[in-house]
Motif scaffolding. Sequence first.
Motif, PDB file in Angstrom:
ATOM      1  N   TYR A 124       0.845  -1.208   0.000  1.00 26.03           N
ATOM      2  CA  TYR A 124       0.000   0.000   0.000  1.00 26.03           C
ATOM      3  C   TYR A 124       0.872   1.247   0.000  1.00 26.03           C
ATOM      4  O   TYR A 124       0.563   2.241  -0.686  1.00 26.03           O
ATOM      5  N   ASP A 125       1.949   1.210   0.777  1.00 30.24           N
ATOM      6  CA  ASP A 125       2.851   2.366   0.818  1.00 30.24           C
ATOM      7  C   ASP A 125       3.497   2.609  -0.544  1.00 30.24           C
ATOM      8  O   ASP A 125       3.798   3.768  -0.902  1.00 30.24           O
ATOM      9  N   PHE A 126       3.736   1.537  -1.284  1.00 28.68           N
ATOM     10  CA  PHE A 126       4.317   1.699  -2.628  1.00 28.68           C
ATOM     11  C   PHE A 126       3.286   2.315  -3.583  1.00 28.68           C
ATOM     12  O   PHE A 126       3.589   3.259  -4.325  1.00 28.68           O
ATOM     13  N   ASN A 127       2.069   1.775  -3.539  1.00 29.53           N
ATOM     14  CA  ASN A 127       0.976   2.293  -4.370  1.00 29.53           C
ATOM     15  C   ASN A 127      -0.328   1.765  -3.781  1.00 29.53           C
ATOM     16  O   ASN A 127      -0.524   0.545  -3.726  1.00 29.53           O
ATOM     17  N   PRO A 128      -1.239   2.665  -3.372  1.00 35.83           N
ATOM     18  CA  PRO A 128      -2.492   2.231  -2.734  1.00 35.83           C
ATOM     19  C   PRO A 128      -3.381   1.365  -3.620  1.00 35.83           C
ATOM     20  O   PRO A 128      -4.263   0.664  -3.113  1.00 35.83           O
ATOM     21  N   ASN A 129      -3.160   1.381  -4.932  1.00 37.39           N
ATOM     22  CA  ASN A 129      -3.984   0.589  -5.831  1.00 37.39           C
ATOM     23  C   ASN A 129      -3.548  -0.884  -5.905  1.00 37.39           C
ATOM     24  O   ASN A 129      -4.264  -1.685  -6.502  1.00 37.39           O
ATOM     25  N   TYR A 130      -2.400  -1.211  -5.295  1.00 39.81           N
ATOM     26  CA  TYR A 130      -1.910  -2.594  -5.390  1.00 39.81           C
ATOM     27  C   TYR A 130      -2.388  -3.426  -4.204  1.00 39.81           C
ATOM     28  O   TYR A 130      -2.478  -2.953  -3.070  1.00 39.81           O
ATOM     29  N   GLY A 131      -2.709  -4.664  -4.533  1.00 39.70           N
ATOM     30  CA  GLY A 131      -3.109  -5.626  -3.504  1.00 39.70           C
ATOM     31  C   GLY A 131      -2.686  -7.031  -3.932  1.00 39.70           C
ATOM     32  O   GLY A 131      -1.919  -7.217  -4.899  1.00 39.70           O
ATOM     33  N   THR A 132      -3.154  -8.008  -3.210  1.00 35.94           N
ATOM     34  CA  THR A 132      -2.770  -9.391  -3.505  1.00 35.94           C
ATOM     35  C   THR A 132      -3.357  -9.846  -4.850  1.00 35.94           C
ATOM     36  O   THR A 132      -4.367  -9.307  -5.324  1.00 35.94           O
ATOM     37  N   ALA A 133      -2.708 -10.871  -5.419  1.00 36.89           N
ATOM     38  CA  ALA A 133      -3.177 -11.479  -6.672  1.00 36.89           C
ATOM     39  C   ALA A 133      -3.433 -12.950  -6.385  1.00 36.89           C
ATOM     40  O   ALA A 133      -2.529 -13.788  -6.494  1.00 36.89           O
ATOM     41  N   PRO A 134      -4.684 -13.300  -6.000  1.00 31.05           N
ATOM     42  CA  PRO A 134      -4.984 -14.660  -5.534  1.00 31.05           C
ATOM     43  C   PRO A 134      -4.672 -15.758  -6.545  1.00 31.05           C
ATOM     44  O   PRO A 134      -4.244 -16.854  -6.168  1.00 31.05           O
ATOM     45  N   ASN A 135      -4.878 -15.505  -7.808  1.00 25.46           N
ATOM     46  CA  ASN A 135      -4.676 -16.536  -8.836  1.00 25.46           C
ATOM     47  C   ASN A 135      -3.321 -16.404  -9.539  1.00 25.46           C
ATOM     48  O   ASN A 135      -3.155 -16.840 -10.682  1.00 25.46           O
ATOM     49  N   TYR A 136      -2.367 -15.845  -8.833  1.00 28.41           N
ATOM     50  CA  TYR A 136      -1.063 -15.579  -9.467  1.00 28.41           C
ATOM     51  C   TYR A 136      -0.315 -16.864  -9.819  1.00 28.41           C
ATOM     52  O   TYR A 136      -0.312 -17.842  -9.066  1.00 28.41           O
ATOM     53  N   SER A 137       0.327 -16.846 -10.984  1.00 26.95           N
ATOM     54  CA  SER A 137       1.301 -17.868 -11.384  1.00 26.95           C
ATOM     55  C   SER A 137       2.406 -17.164 -12.162  1.00 26.95           C
ATOM     56  O   SER A 137       2.137 -16.163 -12.866  1.00 26.95           O
ATOM     57  N   PRO A 138       3.656 -17.622 -12.040  1.00 30.53           N
ATOM     58  CA  PRO A 138       4.781 -16.930 -12.687  1.00 30.53           C
ATOM     59  C   PRO A 138       4.594 -16.800 -14.202  1.00 30.53           C
ATOM     60  O   PRO A 138       4.101 -17.713 -14.869  1.00 30.53           O
ATOM     61  N   THR A 139       4.984 -15.668 -14.716  1.00 28.01           N
ATOM     62  CA  THR A 139       4.913 -15.419 -16.153  1.00 28.01           C
ATOM     63  C   THR A 139       5.901 -16.318 -16.885  1.00 28.01           C
ATOM     64  O   THR A 139       7.048 -16.495 -16.444  1.00 28.01           O
ATOM     65  N   ALA A 140       5.460 -16.889 -17.994  1.00 27.32           N
ATOM     66  CA  ALA A 140       6.320 -17.798 -18.759  1.00 27.32           C
ATOM     67  C   ALA A 140       7.593 -17.083 -19.213  1.00 27.32           C
ATOM     68  O   ALA A 140       7.538 -15.920 -19.670  1.00 27.32           O
ATOM     69  N   ASP A 141       8.704 -17.770 -19.048  1.00 26.79           N
ATOM     70  CA  ASP A 141      10.024 -17.287 -19.478  1.00 26.79           C
ATOM     71  C   ASP A 141      10.503 -16.063 -18.695  1.00 26.79           C
ATOM     72  O   ASP A 141      11.470 -15.401 -19.122  1.00 26.79           O
TER      73      ASP A 141
END
Length: 224
Positions: free
Chosen positions: A100-117
């Motif tokens: 939140y301190d970095f940017n109030p619009n950011y939050g968790t990403a429940p369905n996150y998976s690493p980006t390919a490559d």
Amino acid sequence: MTDTRVYPLFVRTAARTGGAATRRHAGLMLAGGALLALLLAGCSGAEEPTPTDSAAATGEASADPTTRAEPSSSPTPTAEATGSPIAQLCGDLLTLQDVYDFNPNYGTAPNYSPTADGLAETATTYNGLTCGWSNQTSGELIEVSVVAPNDVLMTTLKQQADADSQAVPTYGTPPAVDGFFTYAGGVGQAQVFTEQYWVTLSTSAFFEPGDAESLISTVLSHLG
């Protein structure tokens, strides 16, 4: 009557003749005994045959007919590039307050998976921890990964970062902290190497090294 004048002469002659014969017989016996003694001495004085050097050498060679070869030493195996499991969780790297301190619009990403490559996907192959936070408005994703590499992997990763990115001294003081940044394909990638960890942050929100500096500082403070 016997002629006394002739008899004594006969007697004397016979006596002399018999004595000479006796002496000749005795001499022959002595000569024969001496010859026999010499023959016996020659037989008894013969030396026993001794083995030749070639026989002794043959005997020594036959005692150990084969030579046992020494086993060759095995080559030392090359250490494998790998990483140790990470004990921390995503919430330990960046708390909700940190994001939140970095940017109030950011939050968790429940369905996150690493980006390919991406760097985060590379981290998963080395027992790394990968985490994602998303911009609740734009959907932009910030990926954070941490790996605890062994010496072989650490050297490889540093060489790759040095070849693909530019060094960033503001991320920390070398050699305790080595920082790198690159922007390619619309994604900014920041990498930091400490004595124990390889930390990466990747997002389309990073355009230059300074954009990732505050988050990198926060992650490193939590890793200790």
